[in-house]
Write a protein that holds these residues in place. Sequence first.
Motif, mmCIF file in Angstrom:
data_model
loop_
_atom_site.group_PDB
_atom_site.id
_atom_site.type_symbol
_atom_site.label_atom_id
_atom_site.label_comp_id
_atom_site.label_asym_id
_atom_site.label_seq_id
_atom_site.Cartn_x
_atom_site.Cartn_y
_atom_site.Cartn_z
ATOM 1 N N LYS A 98 38.016 22.106 49.954
ATOM 2 C CA LYS A 98 38.730 21.779 51.185
ATOM 3 C C LYS A 98 38.904 23.010 52.078
ATOM 4 O O LYS A 98 38.964 22.897 53.296
ATOM 5 N N LYS A 99 38.997 24.173 51.475
ATOM 6 C CA LYS A 99 39.207 25.413 52.232
ATOM 7 C C LYS A 99 37.924 26.221 52.405
ATOM 8 O O LYS A 99 37.927 27.242 53.092
ATOM 9 N N ASP A 100 36.850 25.785 51.771
ATOM 10 C CA ASP A 100 35.576 26.523 51.836
ATOM 11 C C ASP A 100 35.225 26.899 53.273
ATOM 12 O O ASP A 100 35.247 26.058 54.175
ATOM 13 N N VAL B 192 40.499 46.359 53.675
ATOM 14 C CA VAL B 192 40.865 44.948 53.764
ATOM 15 C C VAL B 192 41.225 44.596 55.204
ATOM 16 O O VAL B 192 42.074 45.250 55.816
ATOM 17 N N GLY B 193 40.580 43.572 55.744
ATOM 18 C CA GLY B 193 40.955 43.080 57.058
ATOM 19 C C GLY B 193 42.244 42.277 56.945
ATOM 20 O O GLY B 193 42.220 41.128 56.509
ATOM 21 N N LEU B 194 43.369 42.913 57.275
ATOM 22 C CA LEU B 194 44.676 42.251 57.177
ATOM 23 C C LEU B 194 44.995 41.547 58.493
ATOM 24 O O LEU B 194 45.185 42.212 59.516
ATOM 25 N N SER B 195 45.071 40.229 58.452
ATOM 26 C CA SER B 195 45.290 39.452 59.676
ATOM 27 C C SER B 195 46.745 39.080 59.900
ATOM 28 O O SER B 195 47.103 38.585 60.963
ATOM 29 N N GLY B 196 47.586 39.303 58.877
ATOM 30 C CA GLY B 196 48.973 38.879 58.972
ATOM 31 C C GLY B 196 49.199 37.499 58.378
ATOM 32 O O GLY B 196 50.294 36.952 58.461
ATOM 33 N N GLY B 197 48.163 36.937 57.749
ATOM 34 C CA GLY B 197 48.261 35.628 57.106
ATOM 35 C C GLY B 197 48.321 35.759 55.596
ATOM 36 O O GLY B 197 48.145 36.844 55.029
ATOM 37 N N VAL B 198 48.536 34.638 54.922
ATOM 38 C CA VAL B 198 48.707 34.666 53.476
ATOM 39 C C VAL B 198 47.401 34.999 52.742
ATOM 40 O O VAL B 198 47.414 35.680 51.713
ATOM 41 N N ASP B 199 46.265 34.544 53.266
ATOM 42 C CA ASP B 199 44.996 34.751 52.554
ATOM 43 C C ASP B 199 44.598 36.225 52.488
ATOM 44 O O ASP B 199 44.244 36.730 51.423
ATOM 45 N N SER B 200 44.643 36.921 53.614
ATOM 46 C CA SER B 200 44.285 38.342 53.599
ATOM 47 C C SER B 200 45.345 39.162 52.863
ATOM 48 O O SER B 200 45.025 40.159 52.210
ATOM 49 N N GLY C 86 39.950 37.582 53.626
ATOM 50 C CA GLY C 86 40.569 36.474 52.912
ATOM 51 C C GLY C 86 39.823 35.169 53.037
ATOM 52 O O GLY C 86 40.416 34.098 52.848
ATOM 53 N N HIS C 87 38.542 35.217 53.348
ATOM 54 C CA HIS C 87 37.752 33.987 53.453
ATOM 55 C C HIS C 87 37.608 33.304 52.088
ATOM 56 O O HIS C 87 37.490 33.964 51.056
ATOM 57 N N TYR C 88 37.575 31.972 52.142
ATOM 58 C CA TYR C 88 37.302 31.193 50.936
ATOM 59 C C TYR C 88 35.790 31.018 50.835
ATOM 60 O O TYR C 88 35.190 30.131 51.449
ATOM 61 N N ALA C 89 35.179 31.909 50.059
ATOM 62 C CA ALA C 89 33.726 31.917 49.854
ATOM 63 C C ALA C 89 33.446 32.765 48.619
ATOM 64 O O ALA C 89 34.301 33.546 48.177
ATOM 65 N N ARG C 90 32.260 32.604 48.060
ATOM 66 C CA ARG C 90 31.872 33.392 46.886
ATOM 67 C C ARG C 90 30.543 34.093 47.138
ATOM 68 O O ARG C 90 29.738 33.630 47.951
ATOM 69 N N ILE C 91 30.344 35.191 46.454
ATOM 70 C CA ILE C 91 29.083 35.925 46.556
ATOM 71 C C ILE C 91 28.407 35.908 45.190
ATOM 72 O O ILE C 91 28.982 36.334 44.187
ATOM 73 N N GLY C 92 27.184 35.370 45.168
ATOM 74 C CA GLY C 92 26.396 35.359 43.948
ATOM 75 C C GLY C 92 25.253 36.349 44.075
ATOM 76 O O GLY C 92 25.218 37.176 44.993
ATOM 77 N N LEU C 93 24.299 36.256 43.160
ATOM 78 C CA LEU C 93 23.173 37.190 43.148
ATOM 79 C C LEU C 93 21.870 36.429 42.949
ATOM 80 O O LEU C 93 21.742 35.617 42.025
ATOM 81 N N ASP C 94 20.918 36.669 43.842
ATOM 82 C CA ASP C 94 19.582 36.088 43.698
ATOM 83 C C ASP C 94 18.901 36.753 42.504
ATOM 84 O O ASP C 94 18.696 37.978 42.509
#
Length: 414
Positions: free
Chosen positions: A197-199, A7-15, A174-182
């Motif tokens: 709003k956070k995308d 996990v890339g821990l940045s020190g923020g709430v999301d990560s 902690g990015h706001y994004a999703r991974i789907g499948l082709d």
Amino acid sequence: MGTRVVVGLSGGVDSSVSALLLRSCAQKLNLDVHGVFMHNWDTEGQMCPTASRDYQDALKTASQLGIPLSTVNLTKEYWTRVFEPMIESLENGETPNPDIGCNRWIKFGAFADLMLNRKPGTEYNQLRARIMEEIEKCALSPDPLPLPKPTSAKWNPTPSITTLIGTADFIVTGHYARIGLDPILSRPVLKRALDRKKDQTYFLSTISHTSLQQTIFPLGNLQKPQVKQIAARNGLDHVSKKRESMGICFIEPGEKFGDFVGGYIDHRPGNFVTMDGEVVGRHDGVARFTVGQGARISGAKGKWFVSGKDVDTGNVTVVPGSTHPALYRDSIQVRDWVWIDAQEPTELSTNKSMKGMLKIRHQSEPVPVKFRSSKCLTTEYSVYFEGPQLGIASGQHAALYSTNDICLGGGKIK
């Protein structure tokens, strides 16, 4: 060892919440969770004050979750791949976005290449889907999440990064994004987050599908308020109440972007001029302005806005009012285009044009466009809007989406 996730821990709430959710289902899924703090910017060989504070917060998160935290120094890569190109772009009168390059070349480039094991034949898509299913169950829990304790008495809370190189099955951010499948190619696709709003897919639009293959975005199906509630409910007050960063790692709180880059470029003071060439005022640096921005002109009546700039003369062209036609464009050219799937969509390669949705800034919604191939170059395209768009500047980033919210790629506006 189980499935190793870094996990890339940045020190923020999301990560921090991303790490918490993975840690909470680690025992059930046999996950080996590690945190890594990316040191991307320094001052005279040391972490800058902001990075140092963020590292302490990341260290506190890792300690509370019972996971080790390593540090990786990517300052050289950041300088070469992100900062120097940004400075060059500013000197050419463009409006660059360093977050785009940071994601492509650092987080999902140098960092991913360093951490991931790239095992052929591994069913990463199935494994990611199973992990995300458990993460979403944990996210819905109204109670504090149970966390397993470190299993070894010799557990090292801050191991050397060398122990992790080439061992990760997944990297997590902690990015706001999703991974789907082709469904046809069985490849991962990048989809917009549930929280529009956070995308952050706009910032991720030039990463490769090979890195996406071994990436997990735990927050993709969560709203930002939920994330903060999860942090507070689980005792992560040091990040749940923390002020959001502006995302550019080299800018200290309270520091203006223009003031900072002034140490690396000549701002070139000059004149504010009308479209007829009349001088209406002076400014302190052409690099401080971008198209669509308000211009404060001493003694001028009404509001004036930037419609263009010339780095050779130092002139910044201004027009009266925010609805002036010179501020709008109904078509653009894009260059240095990158397709996440490494190839043009079938419709575009077959017909030389396709319909899609284009996003020209992070905070705006995608708008309908017609996307056309260049006759000569495979990285340049013409884009035609259904209606005129306000404040488009050279060097600004554009990201293309399908009509079902899949991010296809991105590039620079000419």
